[in-house]
Design a protein around this motif. Structure first.
Motif, short mmCIF file in Angstrom:
data_model
loop_
_atom_site.label_atom_id
_atom_site.label_comp_id
_atom_site.label_asym_id
_atom_site.label_seq_id
_atom_site.Cartn_x
_atom_site.Cartn_y
_atom_site.Cartn_z
N THR A 57 -39.32 1.84 -42.46
CA THR A 57 -40.31 1.20 -42.50
C THR A 57 -38.80 -0.32 -43.32
O THR A 57 -37.99 0.02 -42.73
N ASP A 58 -39.68 -1.51 -43.18
CA ASP A 58 -39.41 -2.71 -43.80
C ASP A 58 -38.38 -2.15 -44.78
O ASP A 58 -37.56 -3.16 -44.97
N ALA A 59 -38.52 -1.66 -45.96
CA ALA A 59 -37.46 -1.12 -46.81
C ALA A 59 -36.76 -0.05 -46.79
O ALA A 59 -36.17 -0.39 -47.75
N ASP A 60 -36.55 -0.03 -45.69
CA ASP A 60 -35.15 1.44 -45.26
C ASP A 60 -34.34 -0.03 -44.69
O ASP A 60 -34.53 -0.31 -44.00
N PRO A 61 -33.51 0.29 -45.57
CA PRO A 61 -31.60 -0.39 -45.30
C PRO A 61 -31.28 -0.41 -44.19
O PRO A 61 -31.01 -1.69 -43.06
N HIS A 62 -31.77 0.68 -43.08
CA HIS A 62 -30.97 0.47 -41.43
C HIS A 62 -32.61 1.52 -41.33
O HIS A 62 -32.51 2.67 -40.37
N ASN A 63 -33.75 0.66 -41.08
CA ASN A 63 -35.08 1.46 -39.99
C ASN A 63 -34.38 1.18 -39.18
O ASN A 63 -34.37 0.08 -37.51
N SER A 64 -34.97 2.27 -38.42
CA SER A 64 -34.84 2.91 -37.30
C SER A 64 -35.54 1.97 -36.43
O SER A 64 -35.19 2.09 -34.38
N HIS A 65 -36.62 1.09 -36.30
CA HIS A 65 -37.87 0.73 -35.46
C HIS A 65 -37.33 -0.95 -34.60
O HIS A 65 -37.52 -1.13 -34.29
N ARG A 66 -35.74 -0.91 -36.12
CA ARG A 66 -35.45 -2.41 -35.49
C ARG A 66 -34.33 -1.73 -34.65
O ARG A 66 -33.75 -3.01 -34.00
N GLY A 67 -34.66 -0.88 -33.35
CA GLY A 67 -33.47 -0.13 -32.52
C GLY A 67 -32.35 0.83 -33.39
O GLY A 67 -31.88 0.09 -34.40
N PHE A 68 -31.78 0.35 -32.25
CA PHE A 68 -30.42 1.87 -32.48
C PHE A 68 -28.79 0.76 -33.39
O PHE A 68 -28.74 1.47 -33.90
N TRP A 69 -29.09 -0.18 -32.29
CA TRP A 69 -28.15 -0.67 -32.77
C TRP A 69 -27.87 -1.34 -34.30
O TRP A 69 -26.81 -1.33 -35.17
N PHE A 70 -29.62 -1.69 -34.83
CA PHE A 70 -29.46 -2.50 -36.02
C PHE A 70 -29.55 -1.17 -37.12
O PHE A 70 -28.73 -1.15 -37.71
N ALA A 71 -29.74 0.26 -36.40
CA ALA A 71 -30.08 1.26 -37.73
C ALA A 71 -28.53 1.84 -37.07
O ALA A 71 -27.97 2.13 -38.90
N HIS A 72 -27.69 2.02 -36.19
CA HIS A 72 -26.17 2.47 -36.25
C HIS A 72 -25.00 1.42 -36.90
O HIS A 72 -24.17 1.84 -37.53
N MET A 73 -24.99 -0.03 -36.79
CA MET A 73 -24.37 -0.50 -38.07
C MET A 73 -24.95 -1.85 -37.56
O MET A 73 -24.03 -3.02 -38.96
N GLY A 74 -25.99 -2.63 -37.12
CA GLY A 74 -26.07 -4.14 -37.26
C GLY A 74 -26.20 -4.07 -39.16
O GLY A 74 -26.20 -5.22 -39.25
N TRP A 75 -27.53 -2.90 -39.44
CA TRP A 75 -27.47 -3.11 -40.55
C TRP A 75 -26.84 -3.52 -42.12
O TRP A 75 -27.24 -4.22 -42.72
N ILE A 76 -25.28 -2.93 -41.65
CA ILE A 76 -24.68 -3.17 -42.26
C ILE A 76 -23.85 -5.02 -42.60
O ILE A 76 -23.84 -5.55 -44.34
#
Length: 257
Positions: A57-76
């Protein structure tokens, strides 16, 4: 050692309280976790608990719904969603704040990071097998850091997007297939989000699959350093599969593993 610090320490011990550890083991795991360079234990645990409570969800720091690269590394590297900060501040972190090892690491994180992430891994090859300092820094500091960061990233990205869901079809985390071994025992993600307090992070044991973190915890347990290892009973697992999982996928999962 970096992986053990993150997987056994920050993840299974401090985030999920999947087992208990004596003081010496907590100090060792904190040192190894510092070596990984993935933020201090306090913030690692806070982000991970938010991730489990509000997964994908939007409260998840690495929400996978925002795409592979966001969840993989972009969230950092990107600014946190306001809900991540809001929900993170509402978490009960009293158990973490009561651990002097964690709070010591948080207070002195920068000098500890320089020592355990950079200096020690760089100088050991130079001292013991006459490696050049440049190659030691490139291999044992930077390559190791990037490798472990991507191993962790795969759990947040690939394991939330690809695979099957034998334990609970209602959630997004999945049992990874092709890259499971690269995740070093953390690829059984549908199971882990179903039973996050299982010390093995898998229905299987360290001798069934490549799961070095479980093997390490078993070793610490045999030495008397780790105790009260938590694991659901076979009946609990079977009931969850029957209620919310996919029994065909569960049987295929066990067979392929």
């Amino acid at each position: 050692l970096s992986g053990i610090g993150v997987q056994c320490g920050a993840h299974r011990l401090w985030s999920h309280k999947a087992f208990k550890a004596k003081l010496g083991l907590r100090i060792f795991l904190a040192a190894c976790q510092t070596m990984a360079g993935q933020k201090n234990i306090y913030y690692w645990v806070r982000d991970h608990r938010v991730h489990h409570k509000y997964s994908d969800t939007d409260a998840d720091p690495h929400n996978s719904h925002r795409g592979f690269w966001f969840a993989h590394m972009g969230w950092i590297y990107l600014k946190k969603h306001p809900l991540v900060l809001e929900k993170g501040n509402q978490l009960d972190m009293s158990d973490i704040e009561a651990d002097p090892v964690v709070m010591f690491q948080q207070k002195y994180y920068v000098p500890l990071l320089i020592l355990f992430w950079g200096v020690i891994p760089a100088v050991i090859p130079v001292i013991f097998w006459n490696e050049s300092l440049l190659l030691s820094i490139l291999g044992c500091v930077f390559f190791r850091h990037v490798y472990m960061l991507n191993v962790t990233g795969l759990v947040n990205s690939y394991a939330h997007m690809f695979g099957y869901r034998p334990y609970d079809t209602r959630i997004r985390p999945a049992e990874s297939t092709y890259v499971r071994h690269l995740m070093m025992g953390e690829g059984f993600h549908n199971y882990h989000h179903t039973f996050p307090w299982d010390y093995s992070a898998s229905e299987l044991g360290s001798l069934d699959v490549f799961n070095p973190a479980t093997a390490a915890i078993d070793f610490f347990h045999a030495m008397g350093w780790a105790y009260d290892l938590r694991k659901p009973t076979p009946a609990m697992v079977a009931n969850r599969i029957k209620g919310h999982g996919d029994q065909v996928e569960a049987e295929l999962h066990r067979t392929s593993s």
